[in-house]
Design an enzyme around this catalytic site. Structure first.
Site, PDB file in Angstrom:
ATOM      1  N   LYS A   1      -9.896  12.845   8.219  1.00  0.00           N
ATOM      2  CA  LYS A   1      -9.081  12.656   9.498  1.00  0.00           C
ATOM      3  C   LYS A   1      -9.115  13.401  10.616  1.00  0.00           C
ATOM      4  CE  LYS A   1      -6.337   8.736   8.025  1.00  0.00           C
ATOM      5  NZ  LYS A   1      -6.966   7.678   8.653  1.00  0.00           N
TER       6      LYS A   1
ATOM      7  N   ASP B   1       1.584   6.550   5.357  1.00  0.00           N
ATOM      8  CA  ASP B   1       0.685   5.350   4.935  1.00  0.00           C
ATOM      9  C   ASP B   1       1.133   4.639   3.569  1.00  0.00           C
ATOM     10  OD1 ASP B   1      -1.669   4.204   5.598  1.00  0.00           O
ATOM     11  OD2 ASP B   1      -2.821   5.716   4.378  1.00  0.00           O
TER      12      ASP B   1
ATOM     13  N   ASP C   1     -11.930   7.153   3.770  1.00  0.00           N
ATOM     14  CA  ASP C   1     -11.012   6.961   4.395  1.00  0.00           C
ATOM     15  C   ASP C   1     -10.476   5.417   4.481  1.00  0.00           C
ATOM     16  OD1 ASP C   1      -8.641   7.357   5.891  1.00  0.00           O
ATOM     17  OD2 ASP C   1      -9.753   7.656   7.896  1.00  0.00           O
TER      18      ASP C   1
ATOM     19  N   ARG D   1      -7.561  -0.541   1.237  1.00  0.00           N
ATOM     20  CA  ARG D   1      -8.127  -1.741   0.666  1.00  0.00           C
ATOM     21  C   ARG D   1      -8.749  -1.643  -0.854  1.00  0.00           C
ATOM     22  NH1 ARG D   1     -12.933  -1.764   5.175  1.00  0.00           N
ATOM     23  NH2 ARG D   1     -10.844  -0.839   6.078  1.00  0.00           N
TER      24      ARG D   1
ATOM     25  N   LYS E   1       0.843  -1.235   0.002  1.00  0.00           N
ATOM     26  CA  LYS E   1      -0.191   0.053  -0.016  1.00  0.00           C
ATOM     27  C   LYS E   1       0.948   1.141  -0.006  1.00  0.00           C
ATOM     28  CE  LYS E   1      -3.256   2.746   3.079  1.00  0.00           C
ATOM     29  NZ  LYS E   1      -3.984   2.560   4.258  1.00  0.00           N
TER      30      LYS E   1
HETATM   31  N1  BES Z   1      -4.247   4.483   6.718  1.00  0.00           N
HETATM   32  C1  BES Z   1      -5.345   4.408   7.584  1.00  0.00           C
HETATM   33  C2  BES Z   1      -4.754   3.318   8.636  1.00  0.00           C
HETATM   34  C3  BES Z   1      -3.906   3.859   9.725  1.00  0.00           C
HETATM   35  C4  BES Z   1      -4.363   4.183  10.971  1.00  0.00           C
HETATM   36  C5  BES Z   1      -2.505   3.665   9.619  1.00  0.00           C
HETATM   37  C6  BES Z   1      -3.411   4.407  12.006  1.00  0.00           C
HETATM   38  C7  BES Z   1      -1.601   4.003  10.556  1.00  0.00           C
HETATM   39  C8  BES Z   1      -1.940   4.425  11.629  1.00  0.00           C
HETATM   40  C9  BES Z   1      -6.393   3.653   6.694  1.00  0.00           C
HETATM   41  O1  BES Z   1      -6.544   4.380   5.530  1.00  0.00           O
HETATM   42  C10 BES Z   1      -7.643   4.141   7.543  1.00  0.00           C
HETATM   43  O2  BES Z   1      -7.969   5.344   7.726  1.00  0.00           O
HETATM   44  N2  BES Z   1      -8.365   3.203   8.097  1.00  0.00           N
HETATM   45  C11 BES Z   1      -9.729   3.430   8.871  1.00  0.00           C
HETATM   46  C12 BES Z   1     -10.608   2.418   8.278  1.00  0.00           C
HETATM   47  C13 BES Z   1     -12.143   2.693   8.387  1.00  0.00           C
HETATM   48  C14 BES Z   1     -12.646   4.265   7.741  1.00  0.00           C
HETATM   49  C15 BES Z   1     -12.877   1.623   8.121  1.00  0.00           C
HETATM   50  C16 BES Z   1      -9.381   3.021  10.103  1.00  0.00           C
HETATM   51  O3  BES Z   1      -8.660   2.097  10.349  1.00  0.00           O
HETATM   52  O4  BES Z   1     -10.055   3.801  10.830  1.00  0.00           O
HETATM   53 ZN    ZN Z   2      -4.737   4.665   4.783  1.00  0.00          ZN
HETATM   54 ZN    ZN Z   3      -7.744   5.998   5.348  1.00  0.00          ZN
END
Ligand code: BES
Ligand code: ZN
Ligand code: ZN
Length: 461
Positions: free
Chosen positions: A239, A250, A309, A313, A227
């Site tokens: 965010k 990321d 966000d 995936r 990714k």
């Molecule tokens: N890049 C983030 C996940 C992340 C969180 C990486 C903390 C490193 C540290 C990912 O793209 C994301 O935002 N995931 C969300 C998914 C949700 C919206 C279903 C999450 O995990 O909150």
């Molecule tokens: Zn992300």
């Molecule tokens: Zn994200």
């Protein structure tokens, strides 16, 4: 920092490792794990470093102690240092070198005052071959390359820059090729999930495919997919200010792929690996993709985007499908900072492992223990797949579970829908890729480069 192998120490400063239960310890030194004591003798500085109880002394403990010791040497501003092989429990001296080379890393590009750099390390051992020392140095150099990419600004490390770094790897040795799809080509190829996530960005997306063919005798090839979100603002599902400031990291999954490919080409390993970087900048703005939109993926499956966000995936799904369609891999492993929930589940030292294949999962788990980059497997059951089904499209990118329950598992279930029964593992490195706390042994502050040592073990041991 240069490294050489010698039979007897020559430098004025030296590191000596000792266990708690060893004789000949200096005064006021108990030998506890990570304890450091500096003793100034007439013509020598000795940095004693504790390894804990001898019977519990493992490579993981030795690496961590070596990292602590070398940071002391930097603090003392020594240019040259001799490191004496403690020969404990047949832990190889290469574990110490790993701790030293990874533990002394700092990201100082933007500091006016640069940290002290050690010039020469002398390894004092007659148990190790020079080749093993050189190989460890190459591996650590590749990990530091990966860390530099993760630590740097999102306006420097763009998708195009990641592609350029991949192209540069082809000049380092034979058996490596690289193909880059630009935004135009991504659109033309119907990699629509990558296009959607990348469409609002100031820096256009790239899909990068590196092919390393070190063993043309076999058709076996492992695909490693990373990714590469060079900045994750969250998109319109923006965010919060407490979570946004580290989101240049990321792309750590992509950095694992690039670091690994660098190590493979430098070492000319006798294996075949396809390294894929799926890279976008997830922006907020008038051109950004919209919650509620339905997008047709490269595989043909349609996706209801319920949260912008949950972008990782999406770009991984298209990369997985493209990889299967064009490269027929024998197995696929993806690395991604995919979910916040994995940090809640496993913390900041263990990565999440998900797989559709028990043998592959077992091997990866064991390589985690052997390399010190730990993994813990979580399940994916039918109910997790069901939670990702959409009423309006084939899949949704956000589960139906309340309050994001089992968020890491449902994101893995989403990915599994694209792997077509090929042995596959997904490694969620959101908790381990970027250390926001204090350095923990060789896992320094900020980018850690987690995953490269694990994969080197997996592919070559
Ligand atoms: N890049 C983030 C996940 C992340 C969180 C990486 C903390 C490193 C540290 C990912 O793209 C994301 O935002 N995931 C969300 C998914 C949700 C919206 C279903 C999450 O995990 O909150
Ligand atoms: Zn992300
Ligand atoms: Zn994200």
């Amino acid at each position: 920092m240069q490294t050489k192998l010698v039979k007897a120490p020559k430098y004025e400063s030296r590191i000596v490792f000792l266990c708690e239960d060893m004789k000949q310890k200096p005064r006021d030194f108990s030998g506890k794990k990570g304890e450091v004591l500096v003793i100034y003798e007439t013509a020598r500085t000795v940095i004693y470093c504790g390894l804990g109880k001898k019977k519990d002394c493992t490579p993981r403990i030795v690496k961590s102690a070596a990292a602590i010791a070398i940071r002391k040497v930097i603090e003392l501003q020594r240019d040259k240092i001799s490191i004496i092989d403690p020969r404990i429990n047949s832990v190889p001296i290469t574990a110490i070198l790993e701790g030293v080379l990874l533990g002394s890393y700092t990201f100082s590009k933007y500091k006016s005052e640069k940290p002290h750099k050690i010039k020469m390390i002398e390894i004092v051992s007659d148990l190790v071959k020079k080749k093993d020392i050189d190989n460890t140095a190459i591996l650590c150099d590749s990990i530091c390359f990966s860390r530099d990419l993760i630590n740097d600004n999102a306006n420097v490390i763009t998708p195009a820059r990641l592609a350029k770094e991949a192209e540069k790897l082809t000049t380092l040795g034979k058996n490596m090729s690289c193909k880059v799809l630009t935004e135009k080509e991504i659109n033309k190829e119907n990699l629509n999930l990558v296009s959607a996530v990348g469409q609002g960005a100031p820096y256009p997306p790239r899909l990068v495919i590196m092919e390393y063919t070190g063993n043309p005798q076999t058709e076996e090839k492992t695909a490693i997919i990373g990714k590469g979100v060079t900045f994750d603002s969250g998109g319109l599902n923006l965010k919060s200010s407490t979570h946004i400031d580290t989101m240049r990291s990321d792309m750590a999954g992509a950095a694992v792929v690039l670091g690994l490919m660098k190590a493979l080409v430098m070492l000319q390993s006798k294996i075949n690996v396809i390294g894929i970087v799926s890279s976008v900048y997830n922006a907020i703005g008038s051109r950004a993709y919209i919650p509620g939109d339905i997008v047709k993926s490269y595989s043909g499956k349609t996706i209801e985007v319920l949260n912008t966000d949950a972008e990782g995936r999406l770009i991984l799904a298209d990369a997985i499908s493209y990889c299967i369609a064009h490269y027929a891999p024998s197995q696929i492993i993806d690395f991604a900072t995919l979910t916040g929930s994995i940090v809640t589940s496993l913390g900041t030292t263990i990565a999440g492992l998900f797989s559709n294949n028990d043998a592959l999962a077992k091997k990866l788990f064991e390589c985690g223990e052997a390399s010190g980059e730990l993994l813990w497997r979580l399940p994916i059951y039918e109910e997790h797949h069901d939670s990702m089904k959409s009423d309006l499209a084939d899949l949704r990118n956000l589960s139906k579970f309340k309050r994001g329950c089992a968020g890491s598992i449902t994101s893995a279930a989403f990915l599994e829908a694209f792997v077509e029964n090929i042995p596959w593992a997904h490694i969620d490195i959101a908790g381990v890729a970027f250390n926001e706390g204090e350095s923990l042994g060789e896992m320094v502050k900020y980018a850690t480069g987690f995953g490269i040592r694990l994969m080197m073990h997996f592919l070559t041991q």
